[in-house]
Write an enzyme that holds these catalytic residues in place. Structure first.
Site, PDB file in Angstrom:
ATOM      1  N   ASP A  81       0.850  -1.275  -0.127  1.00 16.51           N
ATOM      2  CA  ASP A  81      -0.216   0.029   0.002  1.00 16.51           C
ATOM      3  C   ASP A  81       0.857   1.274   0.094  1.00 16.51           C
ATOM      4  O   ASP A  81       1.896   1.404   0.787  1.00 16.51           O
ATOM      5  CB  ASP A  81      -1.005   0.043   1.200  1.00 16.51           C
ATOM      6  CG  ASP A  81      -2.049   0.976   0.997  1.00 16.51           C
ATOM      7  OD1 ASP A  81      -2.319   1.556  -0.115  1.00 16.51           O
ATOM      8  OD2 ASP A  81      -2.611   1.379   2.291  1.00 16.51           O
ATOM      9  N   ASN A 127     -11.069  -2.380  -5.498  1.00 20.16           N
ATOM     10  CA  ASN A 127     -10.058  -1.523  -6.425  1.00 20.16           C
ATOM     11  C   ASN A 127     -10.936  -1.489  -7.895  1.00 20.16           C
ATOM     12  O   ASN A 127     -10.289  -0.189  -8.288  1.00 20.16           O
ATOM     13  CB  ASN A 127      -8.867  -2.204  -6.498  1.00 20.16           C
ATOM     14  CG  ASN A 127      -7.763  -1.949  -5.298  1.00 20.16           C
ATOM     15  OD1 ASN A 127      -7.084  -2.939  -5.108  1.00 20.16           O
ATOM     16  ND2 ASN A 127      -8.207  -1.198  -4.528  1.00 20.16           N
TER      17      ASN A 127
END
Ligand code: IPE
Ligand code: IPE
Ligand code: MG
Length: 247
Positions: free
Chosen positions: A21, A69
């Protein structure tokens, strides 16, 4: 200090999972577009995979694209898919050279066809490698994985192919994408966020969780080694007392 040589080879996590991330923030800090960060993250993947194989990790699972996502801007999703295709093509030789087998978890049937094709091809061409299994989580969501398992088990029970009492933890595990892998021992998340974001909920039941401030494109194998040393300093009690473990 030589981090790599400080690692105890007899106490390695069998399965390391990583939530990669911070790519977008890394790019933004430099006044660049988010995709620049995703490109930068590829080098971190390569270095981390190499480092994990070097020290003898058997299973490395990396969260590359979540079911959530898809909600990002189309431009970013398209760029991520294109990056996947080019990375798969670029890494095939290195994976084979390093004896690493590629695997995926998640509903890959929803990925663009060219990603599916390249993924299937690299998986096939690395299937006999045995040093480490590298699993990419692609269109992966843990809740959906669990529901799929529940539905499959329920339908077998309904058709009398299975007794309710046969539904054990191990049977349930066998119905997950990770059926042939051990549970996660160590979960690492970069970028300072301390959440799981729908990753491997069942498989991390007893994992050690390590959160690192660095953004993913800055992550290198030494950061992995540091996390493993940190893991080795923890006492995994699995419900017991410290005295029971150290009589
Ligand atoms: C992780 O970085 C990569 C993916 C989720 C594909 P992000 O893109 O989430 O970067 P941040 O968290 O916005 O900085
Ligand atoms: C988790 O990162 C998914 C991947 C690393 C592929 P996100 O950046 O999507 O997670 P949230 O939205 O911040 O929880
Ligand atoms: Mg993020």
């Amino acid at each position: 200090m030589d981090l790599k040589n400080s690692i105890d080879k007899n106490n390695l996590p069998k399965h390391v999972a990583i939530i990669m991330d911070g790519n977008g923030r890394w790019a933004k800090k430099q006044g660049k577009l988010r995709i620049f960060g995703h490109n930068g993250g590829v080098k971190s993947v390569r270095d981390t995979v190499e480092g994990a194989a070097e020290i003898g990790i058997k299973y490395l699972t990396m969260y590359a694209f979540s079911t959530e996502n898809w909600n990002r801007p189309k431009l970013e999703v398209d760029a991520l898919m294109a990056l996947l295709v080019s990375s798969l093509k670029d890494e095939l030789t290195t994976l084979n050279k390093n004896n690493i087998k590629l695997n995926s978890i998640g509903d890959t049937s929803k990925l663009p066809l060219r990603v599916q094709k390249n993924l299937a091809s690299v998986i096939d061409q690395t299937k006999n490698n045995s040093r480490m299994t590298l699993t990419l989580a692609l269109n992966y969501g843990s809740k959906s994985e669990i529901l799929t398992a529940v539905k499959s088990i329920a339908s077998k029970a309904k058709n009398n192919e299975l007794n309710i009492d046969d539904i054990t933890e191990s049977l349930f595990s066998e119905n997950l994408y990770t059926s042939n892998m051990p549970d996660v021992d160590l979960l690492i998340r970069t970028s300072g966020e301390t959440r799981i974001s729908n990753f491997l909920l069942w498989q991390i039941a007893y994992a050690e969780l390590i959160f690192i401030e660095k953004l993913w494109p800055d992550f290198r194998k030494d950061d992995l080694f540091e996390a493993i040393l940190n893991y080795q300093n923890k006492e995994r009690r699995f419900g017991k007392t410290s005295e029971q473990l150290n009589p």
